[in-house]
Motif scaffolding. Structure first.
Motif, short mmCIF file in Angstrom:
data_model
loop_
_atom_site.label_atom_id
_atom_site.label_comp_id
_atom_site.label_asym_id
_atom_site.label_seq_id
_atom_site.Cartn_x
_atom_site.Cartn_y
_atom_site.Cartn_z
N LEU A 132 0.84 -1.20 0.00
CA LEU A 132 0.00 0.00 0.00
C LEU A 132 0.87 1.25 0.00
CD1 LEU A 132 -2.68 -1.04 2.65
CD2 LEU A 132 -2.65 -1.48 0.19
N PRO A 133 0.64 2.16 -0.94
CA PRO A 133 1.45 3.38 -1.00
C PRO A 133 1.05 4.36 0.10
CG PRO A 133 -0.25 3.44 -2.68
CD PRO A 133 -0.33 2.09 -2.06
N PRO A 134 1.98 5.18 0.56
CA PRO A 134 1.69 6.13 1.64
C PRO A 134 1.03 7.40 1.11
CG PRO A 134 4.01 6.26 1.06
CD PRO A 134 3.41 5.18 0.19
N ILE A 135 -0.27 7.36 0.93
CA ILE A 135 -1.00 8.51 0.40
C ILE A 135 -2.05 8.93 1.43
CG2 ILE A 135 -2.44 9.37 -1.49
CD1 ILE A 135 -1.15 7.32 -3.30
N THR B 222 -7.97 4.41 -13.73
CA THR B 222 -6.80 3.63 -14.13
C THR B 222 -5.65 3.80 -13.16
OG1 THR B 222 -7.35 3.59 -16.49
CG2 THR B 222 -5.02 3.38 -15.92
N MET B 223 -5.42 5.02 -12.70
CA MET B 223 -4.33 5.22 -11.74
C MET B 223 -4.64 4.59 -10.39
SD MET B 223 -2.65 8.67 -10.14
CE MET B 223 -3.06 8.36 -8.44
N ARG B 224 -5.88 4.76 -9.93
CA ARG B 224 -6.24 4.24 -8.61
C ARG B 224 -6.11 2.72 -8.53
NH1 ARG B 224 -11.26 4.48 -7.46
NH2 ARG B 224 -12.19 5.27 -9.39
N LYS B 225 -6.15 2.06 -9.67
CA LYS B 225 -6.11 0.60 -9.70
C LYS B 225 -4.80 0.03 -10.25
CE LYS B 225 -11.13 0.01 -10.17
NZ LYS B 225 -11.38 -1.16 -9.32
N SER B 226 -3.82 0.91 -10.51
CA SER B 226 -2.62 0.46 -11.21
C SER B 226 -1.33 0.58 -10.42
CB SER B 226 -2.47 1.25 -12.52
OG SER B 226 -3.46 0.87 -13.45
N PHE B 227 -1.41 0.80 -9.11
CA PHE B 227 -0.19 0.77 -8.31
C PHE B 227 0.44 -0.62 -8.42
CE2 PHE B 227 -2.62 4.18 -6.35
CZ PHE B 227 -1.64 5.15 -6.15
N GLU B 228 1.77 -0.67 -8.32
CA GLU B 228 2.43 -1.97 -8.32
C GLU B 228 1.85 -2.86 -7.23
OE1 GLU B 228 6.68 -2.09 -8.37
OE2 GLU B 228 6.83 -0.58 -9.94
N THR B 229 1.65 -4.10 -7.55
CA THR B 229 1.08 -5.17 -6.70
C THR B 229 -0.43 -5.06 -6.55
OG1 THR B 229 1.25 -4.15 -4.47
CG2 THR B 229 3.23 -5.25 -5.37
N PHE B 230 -1.10 -4.20 -7.33
CA PHE B 230 -2.55 -4.02 -7.18
C PHE B 230 -3.37 -4.96 -8.07
CE2 PHE B 230 -3.86 0.10 -4.88
CZ PHE B 230 -2.95 -0.15 -3.88
N THR B 231 -2.69 -5.88 -8.78
CA THR B 231 -3.41 -6.92 -9.51
C THR B 231 -2.78 -8.28 -9.22
OG1 THR B 231 -3.80 -5.28 -11.27
CG2 THR B 231 -4.43 -7.55 -11.74
N PRO B 232 -2.95 -8.79 -8.01
CA PRO B 232 -2.47 -10.15 -7.74
C PRO B 232 -3.27 -11.17 -8.55
CG PRO B 232 -2.89 -8.94 -5.70
CD PRO B 232 -3.51 -8.15 -6.82
N ILE B 233 -2.59 -12.13 -9.17
CA ILE B 233 -3.26 -13.18 -9.92
C ILE B 233 -2.63 -14.53 -9.54
CG2 ILE B 233 -3.95 -11.74 -11.86
CD1 ILE B 233 -1.56 -12.82 -13.43
N THR C 280 1.17 -5.13 3.15
CA THR C 280 2.25 -4.40 3.79
C THR C 280 2.24 -2.94 3.34
OG1 THR C 280 3.88 -4.83 2.04
CG2 THR C 280 3.68 -6.48 3.79
N GLU C 281 3.06 -2.12 4.01
CA GLU C 281 3.29 -0.77 3.54
C GLU C 281 4.39 -0.80 2.48
OE1 GLU C 281 4.26 1.68 6.84
OE2 GLU C 281 2.26 1.56 7.75
#
Length: 291
Positions: A130-133, A186-197, A287-288
Protein backbone atom coordinates in the motif's frame (compact mmCIF):
# COMPACT_ATOMS: atom_id res chain seq x y z
CA UNK A 1 -4.62 -28.54 -16.87
CA UNK A 2 -3.47 -26.46 -13.91
CA UNK A 3 -0.44 -24.42 -14.93
CA UNK A 4 1.98 -22.77 -12.54
CA UNK A 5 4.80 -20.37 -13.29
CA UNK A 6 7.46 -20.82 -10.64
CA UNK A 7 11.01 -20.01 -9.50
CA UNK A 8 12.96 -18.53 -12.46
CA UNK A 9 10.01 -18.52 -14.88
CA UNK A 10 9.65 -22.28 -15.14
CA UNK A 11 6.35 -23.64 -16.47
CA UNK A 12 4.81 -26.37 -14.35
CA UNK A 13 1.90 -28.75 -14.65
CA UNK A 14 0.32 -29.06 -11.23
CA UNK A 15 -1.07 -32.37 -10.01
CA UNK A 16 -2.10 -32.35 -6.38
CA UNK A 17 0.89 -31.33 -4.26
CA UNK A 18 3.44 -31.84 -7.06
CA UNK A 19 4.48 -29.69 -9.99
CA UNK A 20 6.18 -31.11 -13.10
CA UNK A 21 8.57 -28.80 -14.97
CA UNK A 22 7.50 -28.78 -18.64
CA UNK A 23 9.34 -25.63 -19.70
CA UNK A 24 11.09 -27.61 -22.46
CA UNK A 25 7.97 -27.45 -24.65
CA UNK A 26 8.64 -23.74 -25.28
CA UNK A 27 11.50 -22.51 -27.49
CA UNK A 28 14.63 -22.06 -25.35
CA UNK A 29 15.04 -18.40 -26.27
CA UNK A 30 12.08 -17.63 -23.99
CA UNK A 31 13.35 -19.65 -21.00
CA UNK A 32 14.05 -17.58 -17.91
CA UNK A 33 11.91 -14.69 -19.12
CA UNK A 34 8.43 -13.60 -18.02
CA UNK A 35 7.24 -13.99 -21.62
CA UNK A 36 7.69 -17.77 -21.63
CA UNK A 37 4.05 -18.27 -20.66
CA UNK A 38 2.84 -15.92 -23.42
CA UNK A 39 4.63 -18.14 -25.93
CA UNK A 40 3.19 -21.22 -24.28
CA UNK A 41 -0.33 -19.81 -24.62
CA UNK A 42 0.12 -18.46 -28.15
CA UNK A 43 1.42 -21.80 -29.47
CA UNK A 44 -0.81 -24.05 -27.39
CA UNK A 45 -2.23 -25.95 -30.36
CA UNK A 46 1.29 -26.94 -31.46
CA UNK A 47 2.59 -27.53 -27.92
CA UNK A 48 -0.29 -29.51 -26.45
CA UNK A 49 0.49 -32.83 -28.22
CA UNK A 50 4.02 -32.84 -26.76
CA UNK A 51 3.07 -32.15 -23.16
CA UNK A 52 2.45 -35.76 -22.17
CA UNK A 53 5.94 -36.82 -23.27
CA UNK A 54 7.45 -33.76 -21.57
CA UNK A 55 5.74 -34.71 -18.31
CA UNK A 56 7.23 -38.21 -18.52
CA UNK A 57 10.73 -36.66 -18.62
CA UNK A 58 10.04 -33.77 -16.27
CA UNK A 59 11.73 -32.95 -13.01
CA UNK A 60 9.05 -32.75 -10.35
CA UNK A 61 8.93 -30.63 -7.23
CA UNK A 62 6.81 -30.31 -4.14
CA UNK A 63 4.46 -27.44 -4.77
CA UNK A 64 5.08 -26.16 -1.24
CA UNK A 65 8.81 -25.95 -2.01
CA UNK A 66 8.66 -23.63 -5.05
CA UNK A 67 8.00 -19.92 -5.34
CA UNK A 68 4.84 -19.31 -7.31
CA UNK A 69 4.98 -16.37 -9.71
CA UNK A 70 2.01 -14.65 -11.33
CA UNK A 71 0.84 -17.16 -13.95
CA UNK A 72 0.89 -14.43 -16.63
CA UNK A 73 3.43 -11.85 -15.44
CA UNK A 74 3.47 -9.76 -18.63
CA UNK A 75 0.00 -9.53 -20.15
CA UNK A 76 -0.10 -7.15 -23.07
CA UNK A 77 -3.41 -5.75 -21.88
CA UNK A 78 -5.53 -5.92 -18.74
CA UNK A 79 -9.14 -5.00 -19.41
CA UNK A 80 -11.66 -4.79 -16.59
CA UNK A 81 -15.42 -4.68 -16.28
CA UNK A 82 -16.92 -1.94 -14.09
CA UNK A 83 -20.05 -2.43 -12.00
CA UNK A 84 -20.82 -5.95 -13.20
CA UNK A 85 -22.74 -7.29 -10.16
CA UNK A 86 -26.01 -5.59 -9.16
CA UNK A 87 -25.39 -5.96 -5.44
CA UNK A 88 -22.02 -4.25 -5.83
CA UNK A 89 -23.67 -1.40 -7.75
CA UNK A 90 -26.11 -0.97 -4.86
CA UNK A 91 -23.43 -0.93 -2.17
CA UNK A 92 -21.25 1.57 -4.04
CA UNK A 93 -24.05 3.93 -5.14
CA UNK A 94 -24.42 5.32 -1.63
CA UNK A 95 -20.85 4.75 -0.49
CA UNK A 96 -18.98 7.56 1.25
CA UNK A 97 -16.04 6.68 -0.99
CA UNK A 98 -17.86 8.03 -4.06
CA UNK A 99 -17.78 11.80 -4.56
CA UNK A 100 -21.20 13.42 -4.89
CA UNK A 101 -20.44 14.45 -8.47
CA UNK A 102 -19.26 10.99 -9.54
CA UNK A 103 -20.69 9.42 -12.69
CA UNK A 104 -23.54 6.97 -12.11
CA UNK A 105 -22.41 3.36 -11.89
CA UNK A 106 -23.23 1.67 -15.19
CA UNK A 107 -22.55 -1.85 -16.38
CA UNK A 108 -20.07 -2.85 -19.13
CA UNK A 109 -23.05 -3.04 -21.48
CA UNK A 110 -23.44 0.75 -21.18
CA UNK A 111 -19.89 1.96 -20.63
CA UNK A 112 -17.57 -0.83 -21.83
CA UNK A 113 -14.35 -1.57 -20.00
CA UNK A 114 -11.51 0.26 -18.26
CA UNK A 115 -7.84 -0.70 -18.26
CA UNK A 116 -5.24 -1.47 -15.60
CA UNK A 117 -1.51 -1.16 -16.08
CA UNK A 118 0.18 -4.52 -16.74
CA UNK A 119 2.84 -3.27 -14.33
CA UNK A 120 0.35 -3.73 -11.49
CA UNK A 121 0.47 -7.54 -11.81
CA UNK A 122 1.84 -9.54 -8.88
CA UNK A 123 1.62 -13.14 -7.81
CA UNK A 124 0.43 -15.36 -4.96
CA UNK A 125 3.87 -15.19 -3.32
CA UNK A 126 3.98 -11.38 -3.36
CA UNK A 127 2.64 -8.93 -0.80
CA UNK A 128 0.09 -6.27 -1.63
CA UNK A 129 2.04 -3.05 -1.01
CA UNK A 130 0.00 0.00 0.00
CA UNK A 131 1.45 3.38 -1.00
CA UNK A 132 1.69 6.13 1.64
CA UNK A 133 -1.00 8.51 0.40
CA UNK A 134 -2.83 10.50 3.09
CA UNK A 135 -6.61 10.62 2.96
CA UNK A 136 -6.98 7.47 0.89
CA UNK A 137 -8.11 3.93 1.72
CA UNK A 138 -7.44 0.74 -0.19
CA UNK A 139 -10.13 -1.83 -0.96
CA UNK A 140 -10.10 -5.46 -2.03
CA UNK A 141 -12.10 -6.76 -5.01
CA UNK A 142 -12.03 -10.46 -5.93
CA UNK A 143 -12.75 -11.27 -9.57
CA UNK A 144 -12.70 -14.03 -12.15
CA UNK A 145 -9.83 -13.38 -14.58
CA UNK A 146 -10.17 -14.58 -18.18
CA UNK A 147 -6.95 -15.23 -20.11
CA UNK A 148 -7.08 -14.91 -23.89
CA UNK A 149 -5.61 -17.77 -25.92
CA UNK A 150 -6.08 -16.76 -29.54
CA UNK A 151 -6.24 -13.35 -31.23
CA UNK A 152 -9.80 -12.03 -31.03
CA UNK A 153 -10.99 -9.22 -33.28
CA UNK A 154 -14.67 -8.52 -33.87
CA UNK A 155 -15.83 -11.94 -32.71
CA UNK A 156 -19.36 -12.85 -31.70
CA UNK A 157 -20.24 -13.97 -28.20
CA UNK A 158 -21.16 -17.37 -29.63
CA UNK A 159 -17.51 -17.87 -30.60
CA UNK A 160 -15.91 -16.10 -27.65
CA UNK A 161 -14.86 -19.24 -25.80
CA UNK A 162 -12.86 -20.41 -28.81
CA UNK A 163 -10.52 -17.52 -27.95
CA UNK A 164 -10.24 -18.18 -24.18
CA UNK A 165 -7.20 -20.09 -22.96
CA UNK A 166 -8.11 -20.30 -19.30
CA UNK A 167 -9.07 -18.69 -16.03
CA UNK A 168 -7.47 -17.51 -12.80
CA UNK A 169 -8.23 -15.78 -9.51
CA UNK A 170 -7.65 -12.02 -9.68
CA UNK A 171 -7.68 -9.24 -7.11
CA UNK A 172 -8.46 -5.74 -8.34
CA UNK A 173 -7.06 -3.61 -5.53
CA UNK A 174 -8.42 -0.07 -5.57
CA UNK A 175 -7.49 3.24 -3.97
CA UNK A 176 -10.54 5.18 -2.77
CA UNK A 177 -11.17 8.63 -1.34
CA UNK A 178 -13.50 9.99 1.34
CA UNK A 179 -13.52 13.45 -0.22
CA UNK A 180 -14.65 15.13 -3.42
CA UNK A 181 -11.37 14.74 -5.30
CA UNK A 182 -10.91 11.36 -6.91
CA UNK A 183 -8.03 10.34 -9.17
CA UNK A 184 -8.60 8.63 -12.51
CA UNK A 185 -9.75 5.03 -12.17
CA UNK A 186 -6.80 3.63 -14.13
CA UNK A 187 -4.33 5.22 -11.74
CA UNK A 188 -6.24 4.24 -8.61
CA UNK A 189 -6.11 0.60 -9.70
CA UNK A 190 -2.62 0.46 -11.21
CA UNK A 191 -0.19 0.77 -8.31
CA UNK A 192 2.43 -1.97 -8.32
CA UNK A 193 1.08 -5.17 -6.70
CA UNK A 194 -2.55 -4.02 -7.18
CA UNK A 195 -3.41 -6.92 -9.51
CA UNK A 196 -2.47 -10.15 -7.74
CA UNK A 197 -3.26 -13.18 -9.92
CA UNK A 198 -2.92 -16.93 -9.37
CA UNK A 199 -2.23 -19.28 -7.88
CA UNK A 200 -2.55 -21.16 -11.19
CA UNK A 201 -3.77 -20.67 -14.72
CA UNK A 202 -6.46 -23.29 -15.30
CA UNK A 203 -7.17 -24.20 -18.92
CA UNK A 204 -10.67 -23.61 -20.21
CA UNK A 205 -11.42 -27.31 -20.70
CA UNK A 206 -11.26 -27.75 -16.91
CA UNK A 207 -14.05 -25.22 -16.32
CA UNK A 208 -17.38 -26.38 -17.72
CA UNK A 209 -19.15 -23.08 -17.13
CA UNK A 210 -17.28 -19.89 -16.17
CA UNK A 211 -20.61 -18.31 -15.24
CA UNK A 212 -21.27 -20.85 -12.49
CA UNK A 213 -18.31 -20.34 -10.17
CA UNK A 214 -18.32 -19.32 -6.52
CA UNK A 215 -15.99 -16.46 -5.54
CA UNK A 216 -14.97 -15.79 -1.94
CA UNK A 217 -12.61 -13.43 -0.17
CA UNK A 218 -11.57 -13.22 3.46
CA UNK A 219 -9.60 -10.59 5.35
CA UNK A 220 -7.93 -12.05 8.45
CA UNK A 221 -10.35 -15.02 8.22
CA UNK A 222 -13.40 -12.72 8.12
CA UNK A 223 -15.51 -13.57 5.08
CA UNK A 224 -16.04 -10.33 3.16
CA UNK A 225 -17.15 -11.40 -0.34
CA UNK A 226 -19.17 -14.47 -1.27
CA UNK A 227 -20.97 -14.61 -4.62
CA UNK A 228 -21.38 -16.55 -7.84
CA UNK A 229 -20.41 -15.60 -11.37
CA UNK A 230 -23.99 -16.51 -12.34
CA UNK A 231 -24.80 -13.05 -10.96
CA UNK A 232 -22.68 -11.23 -13.56
CA UNK A 233 -24.73 -8.54 -15.32
CA UNK A 234 -22.68 -9.03 -18.48
CA UNK A 235 -21.34 -12.57 -18.87
CA UNK A 236 -17.92 -13.69 -20.02
CA UNK A 237 -18.93 -14.28 -23.65
CA UNK A 238 -20.49 -10.84 -24.09
CA UNK A 239 -17.55 -9.14 -22.38
CA UNK A 240 -15.16 -10.71 -24.89
CA UNK A 241 -17.45 -9.86 -27.80
CA UNK A 242 -17.68 -6.20 -26.81
CA UNK A 243 -13.97 -5.81 -26.06
CA UNK A 244 -12.95 -7.44 -29.34
CA UNK A 245 -15.02 -4.87 -31.19
CA UNK A 246 -12.74 -2.17 -29.75
CA UNK A 247 -9.26 -3.72 -29.80
CA UNK A 248 -7.74 -7.01 -30.92
CA UNK A 249 -7.26 -9.23 -27.89
CA UNK A 250 -3.97 -11.15 -27.93
CA UNK A 251 -2.73 -14.36 -26.28
CA UNK A 252 -1.95 -13.65 -22.65
CA UNK A 253 -4.25 -10.65 -22.33
CA UNK A 254 -6.40 -10.70 -19.20
CA UNK A 255 -10.01 -9.60 -18.77
CA UNK A 256 -11.12 -8.99 -15.15
CA UNK A 257 -14.85 -9.63 -15.13
CA UNK A 258 -15.94 -7.50 -12.16
CA UNK A 259 -16.33 -7.86 -8.41
CA UNK A 260 -19.39 -8.71 -6.31
CA UNK A 261 -20.56 -6.84 -3.22
CA UNK A 262 -18.67 -6.91 0.06
CA UNK A 263 -15.69 -4.79 -0.96
CA UNK A 264 -13.93 -3.14 1.94
CA UNK A 265 -10.67 -1.73 3.25
CA UNK A 266 -7.42 -3.48 4.01
CA UNK A 267 -4.48 -2.21 6.01
CA UNK A 268 -0.85 -3.14 6.47
CA UNK A 269 -0.69 -6.26 8.63
CA UNK A 270 -3.83 -7.81 7.16
CA UNK A 271 -3.93 -11.06 5.20
CA UNK A 272 -6.21 -11.32 2.18
CA UNK A 273 -7.32 -14.80 1.14
CA UNK A 274 -9.26 -15.24 -2.09
CA UNK A 275 -10.46 -18.25 -4.01
CA UNK A 276 -12.72 -19.35 -6.86
CA UNK A 277 -14.19 -22.82 -7.35
CA UNK A 278 -11.89 -24.95 -9.47
CA UNK A 279 -9.19 -22.28 -9.75
CA UNK A 280 -7.51 -22.43 -6.37
CA UNK A 281 -6.88 -19.97 -3.58
CA UNK A 282 -4.33 -17.30 -2.75
CA UNK A 283 -3.34 -16.00 0.68
CA UNK A 284 -1.50 -12.69 0.45
CA UNK A 285 -0.09 -10.39 3.16
CA UNK A 286 -0.71 -6.65 3.05
CA UNK A 287 2.25 -4.40 3.79
CA UNK A 288 3.29 -0.77 3.54
CA UNK A 289 5.24 0.07 0.42
CA UNK A 290 8.91 0.60 1.13
CA UNK A 291 9.69 3.16 -1.56
Amino acid sequence: MRIALFNDYRIGSVNGSRVADITEVVDTRWHGTPYVINEFIAHWDQINPSISAAMDRADTHELAGVRLLPPVPRPGQILAAPANYRAHVSEMTGSRHRPANAQALLSPREVGFFVKSPGSVSGPSDAIELPPIPGRSFHHEVELGVVIGKPARGISRERAREHIFGYLVLLDMTMRTDGEHQEERTMRKSFETFTPIGPFLVTADEIADPTALRLRLWVNDELRQDADTADLIVGVDELIERASAVVTLQPGDIYATGTPDGVGPVEAGDTVRAGIDGLGEMSIPVTERGW
